[in-house]
Design a protein around this motif. Structure first.
Motif, PDB file in Angstrom:
ATOM      1  N   ARG A 175      81.643  13.726  34.523  1.00 53.28           N
ATOM      2  CA  ARG A 175      80.534  13.999  35.395  1.00 53.28           C
ATOM      3  C   ARG A 175      80.448  15.489  35.739  1.00 53.28           C
ATOM      4  NH1 ARG A 175      80.078  10.776  40.967  1.00 53.28           N
ATOM      5  NH2 ARG A 175      81.635  12.297  41.572  1.00 53.28           N
TER       6      ARG A 175
ATOM      7  N   GLN B 282      78.023  17.725  34.056  1.00 57.43           N
ATOM      8  CA  GLN B 282      76.619  17.588  34.393  1.00 57.43           C
ATOM      9  C   GLN B 282      76.363  18.302  35.721  1.00 57.43           C
ATOM     10  OE1 GLN B 282      75.307  15.687  32.018  1.00 57.43           O
ATOM     11  NE2 GLN B 282      73.204  15.355  32.677  1.00 57.43           N
ATOM     12  N   THR B 283      76.281  19.596  35.683  1.00 60.29           N
ATOM     13  CA  THR B 283      76.142  20.346  36.943  1.00 60.29           C
ATOM     14  C   THR B 283      74.734  20.318  37.487  1.00 60.29           C
ATOM     15  OG1 THR B 283      75.649  22.330  35.709  1.00 60.29           O
ATOM     16  CG2 THR B 283      77.939  21.964  36.301  1.00 60.29           C
ATOM     17  N   GLY B 284      73.746  20.140  36.574  1.00 65.41           N
ATOM     18  CA  GLY B 284      72.368  20.182  37.025  1.00 65.41           C
ATOM     19  C   GLY B 284      71.818  21.603  37.020  1.00 65.41           C
ATOM     20  N   ARG B 285      72.621  22.534  36.609  1.00 68.26           N
ATOM     21  CA  ARG B 285      72.117  23.922  36.569  1.00 68.26           C
ATOM     22  C   ARG B 285      71.748  24.272  35.133  1.00 68.26           C
ATOM     23  NH1 ARG B 285      76.401  27.067  40.274  1.00 68.26           N
ATOM     24  NH2 ARG B 285      74.981  28.804  40.013  1.00 68.26           N
TER      25      ARG B 285
ATOM     26  N   GLN C 182      70.915  26.869  33.679  1.00 68.51           N
ATOM     27  CA  GLN C 182      71.457  28.100  33.080  1.00 68.51           C
ATOM     28  C   GLN C 182      72.818  27.833  32.479  1.00 68.51           C
ATOM     29  OE1 GLN C 182      70.651  29.994  36.691  1.00 68.51           O
ATOM     30  NE2 GLN C 182      69.094  31.365  35.850  1.00 68.51           N
TER      31      GLN C 182
ATOM     32  N   LEU D  36      72.346  26.151  29.289  1.00 62.64           N
ATOM     33  CA  LEU D  36      71.919  27.140  28.285  1.00 62.64           C
ATOM     34  C   LEU D  36      73.116  27.907  27.737  1.00 62.64           C
ATOM     35  CD1 LEU D  36      68.619  28.602  29.725  1.00 62.64           C
ATOM     36  CD2 LEU D  36      68.932  27.390  27.584  1.00 62.64           C
ATOM     37  N   ILE D  37      74.064  28.221  28.635  1.00 57.61           N
ATOM     38  CA  ILE D  37      75.252  28.966  28.187  1.00 57.61           C
ATOM     39  C   ILE D  37      76.028  28.123  27.202  1.00 57.61           C
ATOM     40  CG2 ILE D  37      77.496  29.895  28.907  1.00 57.61           C
ATOM     41  CD1 ILE D  37      76.054  30.701  31.537  1.00 57.61           C
TER      42      ILE D  37
ATOM     43  N   LEU E 166      74.279  28.063  24.081  1.00 63.12           N
ATOM     44  CA  LEU E 166      74.432  29.356  23.422  1.00 63.12           C
ATOM     45  C   LEU E 166      75.783  29.458  22.730  1.00 63.12           C
ATOM     46  CD1 LEU E 166      72.948  32.062  23.139  1.00 63.12           C
ATOM     47  CD2 LEU E 166      74.310  32.899  25.069  1.00 63.12           C
TER      48      LEU E 166
END
Lengths: 102, 728
Positions: free
Chosen positions: B698, B701-704, B706, B709-710, B713
């Motif tokens: 869990r 799954q931070t909800g952020r 960005q 995206l990292i 990436l």
């Protein structure tokens, strides 16, 4: 004539700046601006390759125009969302917009 | 109209009346009894019309009225059912119609029609103080069904239809004996009657089945009027006790008679059947049901006597029949002498008289049996209805004497006058009723004299004399003597009954206050009394006393025509006549002398001189106790201890409980050692591990966006590096 690699280097630099903006900034407007930068870096690549590799075919310019259109509509929708959120929550910080999080 | 058509219609009105009363009119007493009596009247009218046509037809025996329709396809053939009026059924129809009608009318008065209903009376119990019977309409429905059964039986042309009528009567007798089902004794009596007659019926059904398999038909005329069939049956050995097939089938059918006509050893139900209302006693024990048994025996006379001819020694079957008849006649007569209940005396006398008829069949006296059947039906119906009238008068007397208890009756001595425990049916509580109930007295006396065979006048004399004469003339001396002795006892107990009931002084206050019954009860008595006298005149033997009477023996000519071979008329003989007159006269005289001056509260004068014989008679030779010991209690033991406690509770329930316990153990073992650890464990493991896995992932799954995206990436960088480095 300026060699192709200069353009590519410039485009890569622009893309990295945009990427950094998207990943590091907390302000939603700034993130949107980062995305614009990344799109424009791509546009630069497209145009450079068209000019240096296949100058007789028009598809590179067409690609660039489509990306402009997408970028414009994306910016319009994104900004509208951000304004709408700001009116409700009085913030544009991405971390604080957590209504759907568990 | 065609007599066949009329015959078809005879049983119809009572069954319609039954359904109409049961379904529609049972709330209205007046309507119900009107319908029942109207229907019986219609049947009576039809029966009389058919009877008249029958007696005015020449050679009815050769050309009877018969008609039939196909009914049940059975195997290769078809069972037909139809009607048959030959001389025997004609005369049976005559007395059945008359007695049934008389009994229907009598029931109106007997059940206190016209009186208010006593609010204390409960359905299922006799009315206590002269109120109308609470289940009045039901009674008429039942007796209508009963009449239907009997009329069907009489007009039937085959054994199966006869058996159906027979069983309908069995059912009705059960229902009517237990009419007052609130009484414990009535409940026991109804069950006893039903089961005892059932014993006979089972054998009868066996007889019917074997007759059908032997001949392929159940029609009377195809079997009984067919020399070839009878001869074949008589010649075929049955393989049982050396009897011929005819003998065995005859014996089985005769066992049906034994049950229905209450012959020894199945006689026990009839005295107990007195628990029913008195019209029922008359109906069952005089006119119809018990007559049906003898009717069957008389009807199947050709089969019973197959292989026998006039003057030959009796066959085994006939010997058995004659023995049971004669024995029952004497045996029941002795019991009747020691009974105190007015209806019980009559019940035993019925058994005894039926024994006469059966004995007559057994010695081959076909016409005499039929003759006694007719006369007995009339005088015994008369006696039963008369006794009902007496009981009714006594019950009124009981009710009246409790009102007038202050005025003692002159001539009544001592404690017997206490009315508290007076049994209205005990003859020792009666006496002197001749003045209170003149019509009942006269008619009852006529019936009693007919029963005891009072010479010349009464019907019973002629028919009984004919049986005795036949037994004597054919040399059956043992039967003759037994029956003569029974006749002596019959005369004695009849006079005992008349003397105790009607003559002398009242022995209780109830008897003193008794009064005559209503006209609906006395009118049938008068009608039956006429027949009790006149029915005998049709069978006065030719050459009686050496006289040449202007009329021949009509009954003998008529009924004798039923058979293939007409039985010859007997020559007149003085010995049986004198015997018959002698025993009747002596019995009557002796009965009067012994009982005429019996004081109130005194024991039976016979008790002391007869000693233990008297107590044996009083206890009916202990047959009830013996059957109780031999059959009833073993069956109760079998039912309760063996079947219920051992087999049902022990074996079957034990097995079931054992299976249940094993199943429970197995189930619990499965649960504890397989379901809980394996199935549940696996399920829990899957669930739990999924949960843990999810919980530990869990944090990703931070909800952020960005951070995603990292990650994206990094992975695309890794993928890119891989492609660039390792792909060519």
């Amino acid at each position: 004539m300026i060699p192709l690699s200069w353009y590519l280097t410039l485009a890569a630099a622009l893309f990295c700046i945009g990427l950094y903006g998207v990943l590091a900034r907390r302000n939603a407007v700034a993130i949107l601006m980062g995305i614009e930068l990344m799109l424009n870096a791509v546009n630069l690549n497209l145009v450079a390759f068209w000019r240096y590799v296949t100058p007789t075919v028009i598809s590179g310019q067409v690609f660039a125009v489509i990306v402009f259109a997408v970028a414009a509509s994306e910016a319009a929708v994104g900004l509208a969302l951000i304004i709408s959120i700001y009116r409700r929550r009085a913030t544009v910080v991405a971390d604080e917009i957590n209504l759907l999080k568990w | 109209m065609q007599p066949e058509l009329l015959t078809w219609l005879i049983p119809l009105p009572p069954i319609l009346a039954f359904f109409v009363i049961v379904l529609l009119t049972n709330r209205s007493n007046r309507l119900s009894h009107s319908i029942a009596i109207g229907a019986m009247l219609a049947s009576w009218g039809l029966a009389m019309a058919v009877f008249w046509r029958a007696i005015t037809t020449e050679h009815l025996g050769e050309h009877p009225f018969e008609a039939s329709i196909p009914w049940l396809p059975a195997g290769s053939g078809v069972l037909r059912f139809g009607v048959l009026i030959d001389p025997l059924s004609a005369i049976t129809l005559f007395f059945v119609a008359w007695t049934c009608l008389a009994i229907f009318v009598y029931s109106v008065g007997y059940h206190n029609f016209g009186k208010q209903r006593d609010p204390d009376d409960r359905p299922g119990l006799p009315p206590r103080a002269g109120g109308i019977e609470p289940m009045y309409a039901r009674f008429f429905a039942f007796i209508s069904l009963f009449a239907f059964g009997m009329l069907t039986l009489v007009v039937s042309d085959n054994l199966l239809l006869l058996f159906m009528g027979w069983e309908i009567m069995g059912l009705c007798s059960y229902l009517l004996i237990g009419f007052w089902y609130g009484k414990d004794s009535a409940k026991r009596a109804m069950v006893k009657a039903f089961i005892t007659t059932r014993v006979g019926d089972v054998f009868m059904l066996l007889g019917i089945a074997s007759l059908y398999s032997a001949t392929g038909t159940l029609n009377y005329r195809e079997i009984l009027f067919n020399e070839e069939v009878l001869g074949r049956l008589a010649a075929t050995p049955s393989g049982v006790l050396g009897l011929s097939a005819a003998g065995l089938i005859g014996l089985l059918l005769f066992l049906g008679t034994v049950g229905k006509s209450a012959q020894w050893p199945l006689h026990v139900w009839l005295p107990d059947a007195m628990e029913g209302p008195t019209p029922v006693s008359a109906m069952i024990h005089a006119a119809t049901m018990v007559s049906a048994g003898v009717y069957l025996a008389v009807r199947f006379f050709p089969l019973l006597t197959a292989g026998w001819h006039e003057g030959a020694p009796l066959t085994t079957t006939m010997t058995v029949v004659a023995f049971i008849g004669a024995f029952t006649a004497l045996f029941a007569a002795t019991i009747a002498v020691a009974q105190n209940d007015v209806k019980r005396v009559l019940a035993y006398s019925t058994i005894s008289q039926l024994g006469y008829m059966v004995a007559a069949v057994g010695i081959g006296a076909y016409v005499a049996a039929a003759f006694h059947l007719v006369t007995h039906a009339f005088f015994k119906a008369l006696l039963f209805l008369g006794s009902g009238s007496v009981i009714h008068g006594m019950e009124h007397g009981l009710a009246a004497s409790s009102k007038h208890a202050a005025q003692p009756i002159p001539g009544l001595a001592g404690p017997a006058g206490v009315h508290a425990h007076v049994d209205a049916q005990d003859m020792f509580n009666m006496g002197g009723l001749r003045r209170k109930m003149p019509v009942t007295f006269v008619t009852f006396t006529i019936g009693g004299l007919a029963l005891s065979g009072f010479p010349l006048l009464t019907a019973g004399f002629w028919s009984k004399d004919e049986i005795l004469a036949d037994a004597f003339a054919n040399g059956h001396l043992a039967v003759f003597l037994t029956l003569a002795l029974a006749a002596l006892l019959t005369a004695f107990y009849t006079m005992r009954q008349i003397t105790l009931t009607f003559l002398g002084q009242p022995r209780t206050e109830a008897a003193g206050h008794a009064h005559e019954s209503v006209w609906t009860m006395t009118a049938p008595l008068v009608v039956l009394a006429v027949f009790a006298v006149a029915a005998g005149w049709v069978g006065i033997p030719e050459g009686f006393l050496g006289l040449h009477l202007p009329v021949p023996n009509w009954f003998h000519e008529f009924v004798g025509g039923t058979l293939l071979e007409h039985p010859p008329a007997l020559a007149f003989n003085w010995i049986p006549l004198l015997t018959s007159v002698g025993v009747a006269g002596f019995g009557l005289l002796f009965g009067w002398l012994v009982y005429r001056k019996l004081p109130a509260g005194a024991p039976d004068p016979l008790q002391r001189p007869l000693g233990f014989v008297y107590s044996a008679w009083k206890k009916k030779y202990g047959f009830d106790e013996a059957y109780d010991f031999l059959f009833v209690r073993p069956f109760y033991w079998f039912a309760e201890t063996f079947t219920y406690r051992w087999v049902d509770r022990g074996l079957i329930d034990g097995f079931l409980h054992g299976v249940a316990a094993v199943a429970l153990r197995m189930g619990s073992a499965f649960r504890n050692y397989f379901d809980k650890p394996v199935v549940n464990g696996f399920g829990d493991l899957v669930g739990e591990s999924t949960k843990r896995f999810g919980r530990s992932f869990r944090i990703v799954q931070t909800g952020r966006v960005q951070q995603y995206l990292i990650v994206g990436l990094v992975f695309s960088g890794l993928l890119l590096s891989y492609i660039l480095l390792f792909q060519p």
